[in-house]
Design a protein around this motif. Structure first.
Motif, PDB file in Angstrom:
ATOM      1  N   ASN A 213      27.558  -9.990 -16.552  1.00 34.64           N
ATOM      2  CA  ASN A 213      28.706  -9.190 -16.974  1.00 34.64           C
ATOM      3  C   ASN A 213      29.862 -10.095 -17.398  1.00 34.64           C
ATOM      4  OD1 ASN A 213      30.202  -9.965 -14.625  1.00 34.64           O
ATOM      5  ND2 ASN A 213      29.277  -8.296 -13.457  1.00 34.64           N
ATOM      6  N   LYS A 214      30.901  -9.473 -17.907  1.00 32.50           N
ATOM      7  CA  LYS A 214      32.022 -10.210 -18.470  1.00 32.50           C
ATOM      8  C   LYS A 214      32.715 -11.088 -17.421  1.00 32.50           C
ATOM      9  CE  LYS A 214      34.020  -7.937 -21.665  1.00 32.50           C
ATOM     10  NZ  LYS A 214      34.843  -7.018 -22.499  1.00 32.50           N
ATOM     11  N   ARG A 215      32.826 -10.583 -16.199  1.00 32.79           N
ATOM     12  CA  ARG A 215      33.489 -11.349 -15.136  1.00 32.79           C
ATOM     13  C   ARG A 215      32.720 -12.627 -14.822  1.00 32.79           C
ATOM     14  NH1 ARG A 215      32.184 -11.743 -10.161  1.00 32.79           N
ATOM     15  NH2 ARG A 215      30.825  -9.909 -10.260  1.00 32.79           N
ATOM     16  N   ARG A 220      32.298 -18.673 -15.587  1.00 33.33           N
ATOM     17  CA  ARG A 220      31.595 -19.861 -16.067  1.00 33.33           C
ATOM     18  C   ARG A 220      32.472 -20.680 -17.010  1.00 33.33           C
ATOM     19  NH1 ARG A 220      25.269 -19.857 -16.467  1.00 33.33           N
ATOM     20  NH2 ARG A 220      24.758 -18.904 -14.477  1.00 33.33           N
ATOM     21  N   PHE A 221      33.183 -20.019 -17.893  1.00 34.55           N
ATOM     22  CA  PHE A 221      34.060 -20.743 -18.810  1.00 34.55           C
ATOM     23  C   PHE A 221      35.213 -21.410 -18.056  1.00 34.55           C
ATOM     24  CE2 PHE A 221      31.948 -18.365 -22.171  1.00 34.55           C
ATOM     25  CZ  PHE A 221      31.933 -19.290 -23.204  1.00 34.55           C
ATOM     26  N   ILE A 222      35.784 -20.697 -17.086  1.00 36.49           N
ATOM     27  CA  ILE A 222      36.888 -21.271 -16.317  1.00 36.49           C
ATOM     28  C   ILE A 222      36.400 -22.445 -15.472  1.00 36.49           C
ATOM     29  CG2 ILE A 222      38.532 -20.823 -14.448  1.00 36.49           C
ATOM     30  CD1 ILE A 222      38.818 -17.984 -15.548  1.00 36.49           C
ATOM     31  N   SER A 223      35.224 -22.292 -14.854  1.00 35.05           N
ATOM     32  CA  SER A 223      34.647 -23.374 -14.058  1.00 35.05           C
ATOM     33  C   SER A 223      34.416 -24.602 -14.923  1.00 35.05           C
ATOM     34  CB  SER A 223      33.321 -22.912 -13.439  1.00 35.05           C
ATOM     35  OG  SER A 223      32.713 -23.950 -12.723  1.00 35.05           O
ATOM     36  N   ARG A 224      33.906 -24.381 -16.141  1.00 37.57           N
ATOM     37  CA  ARG A 224      33.640 -25.496 -17.064  1.00 37.57           C
ATOM     38  C   ARG A 224      34.932 -26.197 -17.470  1.00 37.57           C
ATOM     39  NH1 ARG A 224      33.923 -29.088 -19.758  1.00 37.57           N
ATOM     40  NH2 ARG A 224      32.652 -29.872 -21.492  1.00 37.57           N
ATOM     41  N   ARG A 256      42.647 -17.780 -22.703  1.00 38.12           N
ATOM     42  CA  ARG A 256      43.580 -16.931 -23.456  1.00 38.12           C
ATOM     43  C   ARG A 256      44.013 -17.569 -24.767  1.00 38.12           C
ATOM     44  NH1 ARG A 256      47.411 -14.910 -18.438  1.00 38.12           N
ATOM     45  NH2 ARG A 256      46.288 -12.973 -17.986  1.00 38.12           N
ATOM     46  N   ASN A 257      44.073 -18.891 -24.801  1.00 34.97           N
ATOM     47  CA  ASN A 257      44.584 -19.588 -25.980  1.00 34.97           C
ATOM     48  C   ASN A 257      43.499 -19.931 -26.993  1.00 34.97           C
ATOM     49  OD1 ASN A 257      47.243 -19.552 -25.049  1.00 34.97           O
ATOM     50  ND2 ASN A 257      46.968 -21.435 -23.874  1.00 34.97           N
ATOM     51  N   HIS A 258      42.272 -19.486 -26.743  1.00 37.55           N
ATOM     52  CA  HIS A 258      41.189 -19.725 -27.687  1.00 37.55           C
ATOM     53  C   HIS A 258      40.559 -18.395 -28.101  1.00 37.55           C
ATOM     54  CE1 HIS A 258      41.674 -23.767 -26.032  1.00 37.55           C
ATOM     55  NE2 HIS A 258      41.062 -24.211 -27.114  1.00 37.55           N
ATOM     56  N   LYS A 259      39.903 -18.427 -29.245  1.00 37.55           N
ATOM     57  CA  LYS A 259      39.374 -17.189 -29.825  1.00 37.55           C
ATOM     58  C   LYS A 259      37.956 -16.921 -29.312  1.00 37.55           C
ATOM     59  CE  LYS A 259      42.221 -17.572 -33.968  1.00 37.55           C
ATOM     60  NZ  LYS A 259      42.260 -17.643 -35.449  1.00 37.55           N
ATOM     61  N   LEU A 260      37.898 -16.625 -28.022  1.00 39.73           N
ATOM     62  CA  LEU A 260      36.624 -16.329 -27.373  1.00 39.73           C
ATOM     63  C   LEU A 260      36.570 -14.842 -27.046  1.00 39.73           C
ATOM     64  CD1 LEU A 260      33.982 -17.136 -25.862  1.00 39.73           C
ATOM     65  CD2 LEU A 260      35.426 -17.536 -23.842  1.00 39.73           C
ATOM     66  N   ARG A 261      35.487 -14.198 -27.456  1.00 39.23           N
ATOM     67  CA  ARG A 261      35.257 -12.798 -27.099  1.00 39.23           C
ATOM     68  C   ARG A 261      33.897 -12.696 -26.427  1.00 39.23           C
ATOM     69  NH1 ARG A 261      37.271  -9.354 -32.434  1.00 39.23           N
ATOM     70  NH2 ARG A 261      39.248 -10.439 -32.717  1.00 39.23           N
ATOM     71  N   ILE A 262      33.851 -11.965 -25.330  1.00 39.71           N
ATOM     72  CA  ILE A 262      32.607 -11.799 -24.580  1.00 39.71           C
ATOM     73  C   ILE A 262      32.258 -10.313 -24.558  1.00 39.71           C
ATOM     74  CG2 ILE A 262      31.458 -12.069 -22.352  1.00 39.71           C
ATOM     75  CD1 ILE A 262      33.302 -14.470 -21.830  1.00 39.71           C
ATOM     76  N   TYR A 263      31.053  -9.991 -25.005  1.00 40.52           N
ATOM     77  CA  TYR A 263      30.580  -8.603 -25.039  1.00 40.52           C
ATOM     78  C   TYR A 263      29.449  -8.446 -24.031  1.00 40.52           C
ATOM     79  CZ  TYR A 263      33.028  -8.746 -29.545  1.00 40.52           C
ATOM     80  OH  TYR A 263      33.971  -8.906 -30.537  1.00 40.52           O
ATOM     81  N   ARG A 265      28.492  -5.094 -22.918  1.00 39.48           N
ATOM     82  CA  ARG A 265      27.998  -3.710 -22.926  1.00 39.48           C
ATOM     83  C   ARG A 265      27.307  -3.338 -24.239  1.00 39.48           C
ATOM     84  NH1 ARG A 265      33.027  -0.205 -20.847  1.00 39.48           N
ATOM     85  NH2 ARG A 265      34.148  -1.711 -22.124  1.00 39.48           N
ATOM     86  N   ILE A 266      27.152  -4.299 -25.114  1.00 35.39           N
ATOM     87  CA  ILE A 266      26.459  -4.041 -26.375  1.00 35.39           C
ATOM     88  C   ILE A 266      25.052  -4.609 -26.244  1.00 35.39           C
ATOM     89  CG2 ILE A 266      26.477  -4.416 -28.860  1.00 35.39           C
ATOM     90  CD1 ILE A 266      29.476  -4.783 -28.708  1.00 35.39           C
ATOM     91  N   LEU A 267      24.104  -3.724 -26.002  1.00 40.02           N
ATOM     92  CA  LEU A 267      22.744  -4.147 -25.695  1.00 40.02           C
ATOM     93  C   LEU A 267      21.772  -3.902 -26.848  1.00 40.02           C
ATOM     94  CD1 LEU A 267      22.518  -2.690 -22.061  1.00 40.02           C
ATOM     95  CD2 LEU A 267      23.386  -4.922 -22.786  1.00 40.02           C
ATOM     96  N   ASN A 268      22.133  -3.010 -27.774  1.00 38.87           N
ATOM     97  CA  ASN A 268      21.250  -2.674 -28.890  1.00 38.87           C
ATOM     98  C   ASN A 268      21.453  -3.622 -30.061  1.00 38.87           C
ATOM     99  OD1 ASN A 268      20.121  -0.545 -27.573  1.00 38.87           O
ATOM    100  ND2 ASN A 268      21.307   1.034 -28.612  1.00 38.87           N
TER     101      ASN A 268
END
Length: 410
Positions: A213-215, A220-224, A256-263, A265-268
């Motif tokens: 999930n998104k959380r 993972r990104f914050i840990s990295r 927040r300062n980078h153009k990262l989007r995590i989806y 709920r889009i499974l199809n």
């Protein structure tokens, strides 16, 4: 324009299967009720696009009645002009956006409004582009410019990977990365996205996660970025020191300062394709990457054998990469056969479920551990590369920080 929108809605209500062959964005439609109908058709799975299901989707959003849908569906209209009608509607939408963008920029000359205006101009230009005639003049001129101006040929990530890819992730590339479970393919994809964003903050990365999930992905990104154990983020408590809290805050700010989007709920396949189309259309050259984690979990509304469905997935992703001149990274799971061999290095035949993955991909690479007793060493082995070199890259993997680091990379 209202008549044109009604005509398109009538065609799609009668032949909803045409949505699979034509890209349609509900936002293009100026009439609110028609927009709701188109949105319902796009949202519903192909085998669920009945008139009753469409009505159930729109009844709480608009004033449209079931009798209105019956009347609309009953219009006798041919689908022969659907493609040109959609182009006209798209163009009218792009022109409205451009006018609004110009007004907004006149009222507030900010960077954001300038970017919005630039995106509106780009979208209108795309709509006005001529049909593909097969001519090579434009491609030749582009190559000549690159040769004389030393323009970058791709999106940068890891130095050694860029070298093997002949400059980086390039437009039209479908880059498939395969691995067995627990080797770290998601962690590697996170690091790949991180490297891309770190080297060019203007790049937008769309990350489709079908396993987490998104959380979890955010952790993972914050840990990295913050070099804070992912376990601390999984179970935060009042015992965190001030120093660790500051590192986590820095990691949050980085995201927040980078153009990262995590989806998540889009499974199809249709949903993933629609999002990539929408966002890639707004992006500048070499400023967009999509990552799909992973092919085996993407749903296709079909009762065909899974290997046929996988073929449809890779084919659609490759067509998207070509159409919008963007790189798409797709993760894949390998067959268990690799575990039974004495030599653990994967081969192309280990790709699970379909040979179409190899066929459709520009680049195929495998993550594996050359020594199972040393889990900190992971190799990426490029086994297919249409426009670059084959070769291996060794990484040091520190699991608690989700960190992949090229060995001996500068």
């Amino acid at each position: 324009m209202k008549e044109l929108e009604l005509r398109v809605a009538a065609v799609l209500l009668n032949q909803p299967n045409l949505l699979e062959a034509n890209y349609v964005d509900p936002n293009w439609f100026e009439n609110f009720n028609i927009r709701c109908v188109i949105d319902a058709l796009c949202t519903l799975d192909p085998n669920e696009r009945s008139l009753l299901n469409v009505f159930n989707e729109v009844q709480n959003k608009s004033a449209i009645k079931y009798s209105d849908l019956i009347k609309l569906q009953g219009m006798s209209i041919t689908s022969a002009n659907l493609s040109s009608d959609l182009k006209s509607i798209h163009k009218a939408y792009a022109e409205r956006n451009l006018e609004l963008g110009m007004q907004a920029y006149q009222n507030s000359k900010t960077k954001q409004e300038l970017d919005n205006l630039s995106n509106a101009i780009t979208e209108l230009t795309r709509v006005d582009e001529e049909e593909d005639t097969g001519e090579l003049d434009e491609a030749i001129e582009e190559l000549k410019v690159r040769l004389t101006t030393n323009q970058p040929v791709g999106i940068k990530s890891y130095p050694k990977l860029d070298e093997l890819l002949a400059g980086g992730l390039y437009g039209s590339m479908l880059f498939t990365i395969g691995a067995r479970p627990s080797v770290g393919k998601t962690a590697y994809a996170v690091n790949l996205a991180y490297q891309i964003l770190e080297r060019d903050p203007e790049v937008q990365v769309d990350f489709f996660t079908l396993e987490m999930n998104k959380r979890e992905m955010l952790n993972r990104f914050i840990s990295r970025q913050a070099k804070v154990s992912s376990m601390r983020l999984k179970n935060p408590s009042n015992e965190l020191t001030l120093a660790i809290t500051r590192l986590i805050s820095d990691g949050i700010n980085w995201v927040r300062n980078h153009k990262l989007r995590i989806y998540d709920r889009i499974l199809n396949l249709s949903g993933i394709v629609n999002v990539i189309r929408k966002n890639a259309a707004k992006s500048k050259p070499n400023k967009y990457v999509a990552i799909v984690d992973y092919i085996g979990l993407v749903k296709v509304n079909s009762r065909q054998d899974r290997w046929i469905q996988v073929g449809q997935i890779t084919r659609e992703l490759k067509i998207l990469a070509n159409e919008y001149n963007i790189p798409i990274v797709a993760l894949a799971q390998l067959n268990r056969g690799v575990e039974s061999r004495q030599v653990k290095e994967p081969m192309l035949s280990d790709l699970r479920e379909s040979g179409s993955i190899e066929q459709d991909s520009n680049v195929v690479a495998f993550l594996y551990r050359p020594d199972e007793d040393d889990r900190s060493v992971v190799k990426l082995s490029i086994k297919k590369n249409r426009e670059g070199q084959l070769g291996d890259i060794s990484y040091y993997f520190e699991g608690q920080y989700m960190l992949f680091k090229e060995v001996d990379a500068e």
